[in-house]
Design a protein around this motif. Sequence first.
Motif, PDB file in Angstrom:
ATOM      1  N   PHE A 132      -9.629  57.409  62.677  1.00  0.00           N
ATOM      2  CA  PHE A 132      -9.649  57.037  64.100  1.00  0.00           C
ATOM      3  C   PHE A 132      -8.823  58.085  64.819  1.00  0.00           C
ATOM      4  O   PHE A 132      -7.602  58.120  64.708  1.00  0.00           O
ATOM      5  CB  PHE A 132      -9.093  55.633  64.302  1.00  0.00           C
ATOM      6  CG  PHE A 132      -9.234  55.132  65.714  1.00  0.00           C
ATOM      7  CD1 PHE A 132     -10.390  55.381  66.456  1.00  0.00           C
ATOM      8  CD2 PHE A 132      -8.216  54.417  66.327  1.00  0.00           C
ATOM      9  CE1 PHE A 132     -10.533  54.922  67.764  1.00  0.00           C
ATOM     10  CE2 PHE A 132      -8.349  53.953  67.639  1.00  0.00           C
ATOM     11  CZ  PHE A 132      -9.504  54.214  68.351  1.00  0.00           C
ATOM     12  N   SER A 173     -14.459  57.184  64.294  1.00  0.00           N
ATOM     13  CA  SER A 173     -14.082  55.873  64.836  1.00  0.00           C
ATOM     14  C   SER A 173     -15.233  54.919  64.551  1.00  0.00           C
ATOM     15  O   SER A 173     -16.370  55.356  64.365  1.00  0.00           O
ATOM     16  CB  SER A 173     -13.854  55.935  66.355  1.00  0.00           C
ATOM     17  OG  SER A 173     -15.073  56.188  67.015  1.00  0.00           O
ATOM     18  N   TYR A 174     -14.933  53.613  64.536  1.00  0.00           N
ATOM     19  CA  TYR A 174     -16.056  52.698  64.313  1.00  0.00           C
ATOM     20  C   TYR A 174     -16.986  52.699  65.515  1.00  0.00           C
ATOM     21  O   TYR A 174     -18.174  52.429  65.396  1.00  0.00           O
ATOM     22  CB  TYR A 174     -15.580  51.298  63.915  1.00  0.00           C
ATOM     23  CG  TYR A 174     -15.015  50.449  65.027  1.00  0.00           C
ATOM     24  CD1 TYR A 174     -15.835  49.843  65.971  1.00  0.00           C
ATOM     25  CD2 TYR A 174     -13.640  50.230  65.118  1.00  0.00           C
ATOM     26  CE1 TYR A 174     -15.305  49.056  66.979  1.00  0.00           C
ATOM     27  CE2 TYR A 174     -13.106  49.448  66.122  1.00  0.00           C
ATOM     28  CZ  TYR A 174     -13.945  48.873  67.058  1.00  0.00           C
ATOM     29  OH  TYR A 174     -13.422  48.111  68.062  1.00  0.00           O
ATOM     30  N   GLN A 175     -16.421  53.048  66.707  1.00  0.00           N
ATOM     31  CA  GLN A 175     -17.277  53.127  67.893  1.00  0.00           C
ATOM     32  C   GLN A 175     -18.360  54.188  67.719  1.00  0.00           C
ATOM     33  O   GLN A 175     -19.514  54.003  68.125  1.00  0.00           O
ATOM     34  CB  GLN A 175     -16.448  53.448  69.142  1.00  0.00           C
ATOM     35  CG  GLN A 175     -15.581  52.314  69.638  1.00  0.00           C
ATOM     36  CD  GLN A 175     -14.195  52.248  68.998  1.00  0.00           C
ATOM     37  OE1 GLN A 175     -13.929  52.827  67.946  1.00  0.00           O
ATOM     38  NE2 GLN A 175     -13.290  51.509  69.635  1.00  0.00           N
ATOM     39  N   ARG A 183      -8.774  56.751  56.093  1.00  0.00           N
ATOM     40  CA  ARG A 183      -8.359  55.354  55.945  1.00  0.00           C
ATOM     41  C   ARG A 183      -9.478  54.627  55.219  1.00  0.00           C
ATOM     42  O   ARG A 183     -10.593  55.146  55.096  1.00  0.00           O
ATOM     43  CB  ARG A 183      -8.145  54.711  57.326  1.00  0.00           C
ATOM     44  CG  ARG A 183      -9.431  54.609  58.108  1.00  0.00           C
ATOM     45  CD  ARG A 183      -9.305  53.823  59.398  1.00  0.00           C
ATOM     46  NE  ARG A 183     -10.560  53.877  60.141  1.00  0.00           N
ATOM     47  CZ  ARG A 183     -10.736  53.384  61.351  1.00  0.00           C
ATOM     48  NH1 ARG A 183      -9.723  52.827  61.998  1.00  0.00           N
ATOM     49  NH2 ARG A 183     -11.906  53.464  61.928  1.00  0.00           N
TER      50      ARG A 183
END
Length: 199
Positions: free
Chosen positions: A101, A165-167, A118
């Motif tokens: 992230f 990022s998960y976005q 991560r």
Amino acid sequence: GPLCHLNWGKLFTWLHLIEEFALDICNHFISSFCHVLYAKVFIQESPWHRLHQNCVSHAHSFIFAPEGIRFCEVELCRNASPVIFSGIKDLKLMKTTQSGFENFHRDKYTTLPERRDRVLCAELFLKWNYLECTDVDFDCIWNTARECVLEAFSGPPDCGKYSPSYQKTVNDIQMLILEKVPQVLLSWVNIFLKQQIQV
Ligand SMILES: O=c1[nH]c(=O)c2[nH]c(=O)[nH]c2[nH]1
């Protein structure tokens, strides 16, 4: 409620696809009662699979497969075309690397450090609707959409794909679905972080 008065045996013989079954129920209420102007039905599958022991099917024991739950929502207004949503919920996925992230906006209140590696453990929810609701192969589209999720989330099997990022991963999933499934009009995707193990 009023559903108790339906002939469930008859309805279940129509049950090939949850989307068609939900639309049948909407049509039933709209055509049976002139005071009903709008019907909305939500159906979700329960993916129980029979247990196998040494290749022998068990007589009575099942396991709940956590491969994502298929659901649909169908809305029907009197004298209008139906709106059909199909989706996948409770799909749990994890990436043990190739997830971070970074490059997010910071202000004086931001304490979160940037991460380049991560473990991303997530639960996914997605749904989509259709440009046209007639002659749709709901099964095939559902399977393709699920494959799009898995591919966009994980990348190629040998090297994977970095997610900043998960976005960004949400966006990749949506882009891939639009590319691979031309019948889809809009899609909604949510990724809920379950655990973030910093490496
Ligand atoms: O991919 C992420 N997006 C976020 O918006 C966010 N917020 C957070 O705490 N961790 C993460 N990870």
